[in-house]
Scaffold this motif. Structure first.
Motif, short mmCIF file in Angstrom:
data_model
loop_
_atom_site.label_atom_id
_atom_site.label_comp_id
_atom_site.label_asym_id
_atom_site.label_seq_id
_atom_site.Cartn_x
_atom_site.Cartn_y
_atom_site.Cartn_z
N VAL A 143 -11.68 4.02 -7.63
CA VAL A 143 -10.36 4.66 -7.59
C VAL A 143 -9.46 4.04 -6.53
N ASP A 144 -10.02 3.20 -5.67
CA ASP A 144 -9.23 2.51 -4.63
C ASP A 144 -8.94 1.09 -5.12
N ASN A 145 -8.04 1.01 -6.09
CA ASN A 145 -7.87 -0.23 -6.85
C ASN A 145 -7.26 -1.37 -6.06
N ARG A 146 -6.32 -1.11 -5.12
CA ARG A 146 -5.70 -2.21 -4.38
C ARG A 146 -6.70 -2.88 -3.43
N PHE A 190 0.80 -1.22 0.00
CA PHE A 190 0.00 0.00 0.00
C PHE A 190 0.83 1.27 0.00
N ASN A 191 2.08 1.16 0.42
CA ASN A 191 2.96 2.32 0.39
C ASN A 191 4.39 1.83 0.24
N SER A 192 5.03 2.22 -0.86
CA SER A 192 6.40 1.75 -1.12
C SER A 192 7.40 2.39 -0.18
N ASN A 193 7.04 3.49 0.44
CA ASN A 193 7.97 4.19 1.32
C ASN A 193 7.75 3.90 2.80
N ASP A 194 6.73 3.14 3.14
CA ASP A 194 6.43 2.85 4.55
C ASP A 194 5.91 1.43 4.68
#
Length: 284
Positions: A67-70, A25-29
């Motif tokens: 728009v919330d594809n994941r 969900f977040n590549s940085n966290d």
């Protein structure tokens, strides 16, 4: 101001706006978690759709697009059926148009947004899924066959449980509707032809109950019958003995031929409150 409405929609009827999604969900966290972590939490019942922000959808060209594809991928993969969503107007948020254009070139490959590509960027083993579009996916670490089989069995068990619950709810709603219809019919049958049922008139406090009236009537009839029998007997006795039942002298008027017999009754003073008097009676 954007118009937003919460409603229930079958997740199978919602489409991806984008061409592909990532497995995190977040590549940085890393604390944001991965797609696989959320899938396991839902399948084991530790999280539900309500535990997260509801996905946002809007209507365009005959379908709902998300728009919330994941999270949409997670819900489709877990086969959740009907889920609560936020329905918005397409033009109320620019994100709809931007993401829809992102997936426009791959509509044919994704069956018009019914599938999506998956790009894996974590080391967490990922499940195989019919929601993936292989031609648009980059998968490097998948569950082994044994793990995948257990994973699929868990999805099937959850689906059966949800179907059973949905069936029970449907039966309860149907039963409730039948009871309501029966109550309405009974109420309708109790109505008079011209409107609402009329309340029974309050009984008059001075009026005697019907049962009491009937008893009094019966007693009066019995007394009248007894009195008539007594009078008939007295008349017969007077004709044969020459005396009335009260002791008064009775005399028959002589006649040459049989026929009506005239009787003269002399009432003594002690037989009446009035003075002594004579009465002539004709016995047939």
């Amino acid at each position: 101001i954007a118009t937003m409405t919460e409603t229930m929609i079958n997740v199978a009827d919602i489409r991806f706006t984008q061409e592909h999604v990532y497995d995190s969900f977040n590549s940085n966290d890393s604390r944001a978690g991965s797609v696989m972590t959320l899938i396991d939490a839902i399948l084991h019942g530790t999280k539900t759709v309500r535990d997260m922000p509801l996905i946002r959808v809007a209507w365009k060209r005959g379908a709902y697009w998300c728009v919330d594809n994941r999270r949409l991928f997670v819900y489709k993969h877990c086969q959740l059926g009907e889920i609560p969503v936020i329905v918005m107007e397409w033009k109320s948020m620019r994100e709809f148009e931007l993401k829809w254009k992102n997936g426009l070139g791959s509509r044919a490959a994704t069956s018009e947004g019914r599938r999506v590509g998956m790009i894996q960027r974590t080391d967490t083993p990922l499940c195989r899924s019919p929601v993936f579009e292989p031609s648009l996916s980059e998968l490097t670490n998948l569950l082994d066959p044994s793990q995948q089989r257990k994973h699929d069995e868990l999805i099937a068990a959850n689906r059966r449980r949800r179907d059973k619950q949905a069936s029970a709810r449907s039966m309860a709603e149907s039963k409730s509707a039948e009871v309501a219809a029966a109550d309405a019919l009974r109420g309708l049958l109790q109505l008079p032809s011209e409107g609402k049922p009329k309340a029974d008139a309050a009984p008059d406090e001075d009026e005697e109950p019907p049962t009491k009236k009937r008893k009094k009537g019966a007693k009066k009839k019995a007394k009248a019958g007894a009195k008539k029998k007594s009078l008939d007997a007295a008349a017969v006795d007077s004709a044969t003995t020459g005396k009335s039942s009260s002791g008064a002298a009775v005399s028959a008027a002589p006649g040459p031929t049989p026929g009506p017999v005239k009787l003269t009754v002399a009432m003594a003073e002690d037989s009446s409150d009035d003075e002594a008097y004579a009465v002539e009676v004709t016995a047939m």
